[in-house]
Structure formats: C-alpha cells, structure tokens
Write a protein that holds these residues in place. Structure first.
Motif, mmCIF file in Angstrom:
data_model
loop_
_atom_site.group_PDB
_atom_site.id
_atom_site.type_symbol
_atom_site.label_atom_id
_atom_site.label_comp_id
_atom_site.label_asym_id
_atom_site.label_seq_id
_atom_site.Cartn_x
_atom_site.Cartn_y
_atom_site.Cartn_z
ATOM 1 N N GLN A 164 5.703 14.481 35.357
ATOM 2 C CA GLN A 164 6.612 15.291 34.549
ATOM 3 C C GLN A 164 8.016 15.167 35.147
ATOM 4 O O GLN A 164 8.309 15.755 36.188
ATOM 5 C CB GLN A 164 6.169 16.750 34.531
ATOM 6 C CG GLN A 164 7.029 17.613 33.632
ATOM 7 C CD GLN A 164 6.705 19.082 33.785
ATOM 8 O OE1 GLN A 164 6.576 19.586 34.895
ATOM 9 N NE2 GLN A 164 6.589 19.763 32.662
ATOM 10 N N ILE A 175 -0.119 14.498 37.135
ATOM 11 C CA ILE A 175 0.657 14.772 35.932
ATOM 12 C C ILE A 175 2.085 14.360 36.241
ATOM 13 O O ILE A 175 2.733 14.955 37.105
ATOM 14 C CB ILE A 175 0.609 16.270 35.555
ATOM 15 C CG1 ILE A 175 -0.821 16.712 35.329
ATOM 16 C CG2 ILE A 175 1.479 16.526 34.321
ATOM 17 C CD1 ILE A 175 -1.011 18.220 35.352
ATOM 18 N N THR A 200 0.856 24.458 36.941
ATOM 19 C CA THR A 200 0.380 24.176 35.590
ATOM 20 C C THR A 200 -0.008 25.442 34.842
ATOM 21 O O THR A 200 -0.734 25.396 33.873
ATOM 22 C CB THR A 200 -0.807 23.195 35.606
ATOM 23 O OG1 THR A 200 -1.892 23.787 36.312
ATOM 24 C CG2 THR A 200 -0.420 21.872 36.221
ATOM 25 N N VAL A 205 2.251 19.750 39.011
ATOM 26 C CA VAL A 205 2.684 18.460 38.490
ATOM 27 C C VAL A 205 3.312 17.641 39.612
ATOM 28 O O VAL A 205 3.631 18.171 40.678
ATOM 29 C CB VAL A 205 3.675 18.628 37.306
ATOM 30 C CG1 VAL A 205 3.040 19.424 36.173
ATOM 31 C CG2 VAL A 205 4.976 19.281 37.756
ATOM 32 N N LEU A 222 -0.443 12.770 31.555
ATOM 33 C CA LEU A 222 -1.622 12.918 32.395
ATOM 34 C C LEU A 222 -2.052 11.525 32.813
ATOM 35 O O LEU A 222 -2.244 10.648 31.960
ATOM 36 C CB LEU A 222 -2.741 13.618 31.624
ATOM 37 C CG LEU A 222 -4.051 13.832 32.371
ATOM 38 C CD1 LEU A 222 -3.840 14.764 33.571
ATOM 39 C CD2 LEU A 222 -5.107 14.400 31.436
ATOM 40 N N MET A 229 0.655 14.059 27.067
ATOM 41 C CA MET A 229 0.105 15.409 26.983
ATOM 42 C C MET A 229 0.620 16.196 25.779
ATOM 43 O O MET A 229 0.014 17.194 25.404
ATOM 44 C CB MET A 229 0.375 16.166 28.280
ATOM 45 C CG MET A 229 -0.381 15.548 29.447
ATOM 46 S SD MET A 229 -0.048 16.366 31.019
ATOM 47 C CE MET A 229 -0.822 17.926 30.747
#
Length: 157
Positions: free
Chosen positions: A112, A110, A52, A138, A74, A90
């Motif tokens: 992603q 997270i 991150t 993530v 998130l 996010m």
C-alpha cells in the motif's frame, strides 16, 4: 469484545465454501528486501498506524479527505520473505467471502503506497476456510510457513 469480533469474523468465514476469486497478476512481483519480514504470530500486533483495522478514534472519514487505502495489492508469495509474489487488486475483492487462487503461499504482504492502513481486516489461512490469521499491518512481509499447514485461502472482512 475482541473475542466477539473474532467469533463474528469466523462465523462469516467458516462456511467452508469458496467464492470465485478475483484475478491475479500473471507475472510475479518481486519485493525481496522492500518490507520488514516477520513470522505471522510473532509480530507485535499492538496498534500500528498502518494497521488493517481502523485505529481508535479514526473511523470517521472527513468529506474532504482523500481515501488512502487504495491502491492496495494483496501479495501471495510461494516463497518465504516475499521474494516473488502474485498480486491481487484489493479494491475489487468482495468482503466476507473466502477465496483461493490455487497458490500455496509461504509469505504474504499488502503493498500500500500510502501506508495508511486499511479500514477492514485481511485474513489468510490453510485450505478449507475454517482457520484464519489476521495480517496485522500493511507494507510488512509475514512468513506463514511456520504455522504447520500451507496457506491457500484469504479473505477480507
């Protein structure tokens, strides 16, 4: 240098006041078993390709590259192991502000799809906007209940 960065982030976030939180997805999202699970603080926080913060030497974005950081969501989870979570887009969360959505969460992740990592840090902590732990990567679930205080706050910086 790491101390300087940490002190800078804590200075930005330690105002003790909350900003208006971005909207959360009303329906819980279920990610149980999708991501590896670690206790926050016990995870190896060496450089990861999906970190991150920018990896050394990769902070420049080429004009023809498509940014891979979004979509990123998130997920704040009232249960351990990221089983049932409330999502926050996010891309609309302002940076360097402390937020709470009224959710006491025991795990955080997270989501992603690109797994590219984020060019900023994601932080979570107990109520008060004074203490934060960085979410180091993530697509990994982090249990935060081992910290002793329930987590309610988050910030991007």
């Amino acid at each position: 240098m790491r101390f300087g960065f940490t002190a800078f982030i804590l200075g930005l976030l330690s105002s003790g006041s909350y900003a208006t939180p971005p909207p959360i997805h009303a329906e819980p999202v279920h990610f149980g078993g999708k991501f590896p699970v670690y206790d926050l603080g016990a995870h190896d926080i060496e450089v990861h390709p999906n970190a991150t913060v920018p990896l050394p030497g990769t902070s420049k974005v080429h004009a023809l590259d498509v940014p891979g950081e979004f979509p990123a969501t998130l997920l704040l989870c009232p249960t351990v192991d990221c089983i049932s979570c409330f999502g926050i887009d996010m891309s609309i969360v302002p940076h360097n502000e402390c937020f709470t959505n009224g959710i006491t969460f025991q795990s955080i992740t997270i989501n992603q799809p690109s797994n590219a990592g984020l060019p900023f840090g994601v932080f979570a902590g107990p109520s008060g906007c004074f203490s934060f732990a960085q979410i180091p990567s993530v697509n990994t679930c982090f249990n935060v209940n081992a910290s002793g205080s329930p987590f309610t706050d988050y910030s991007l910086a």
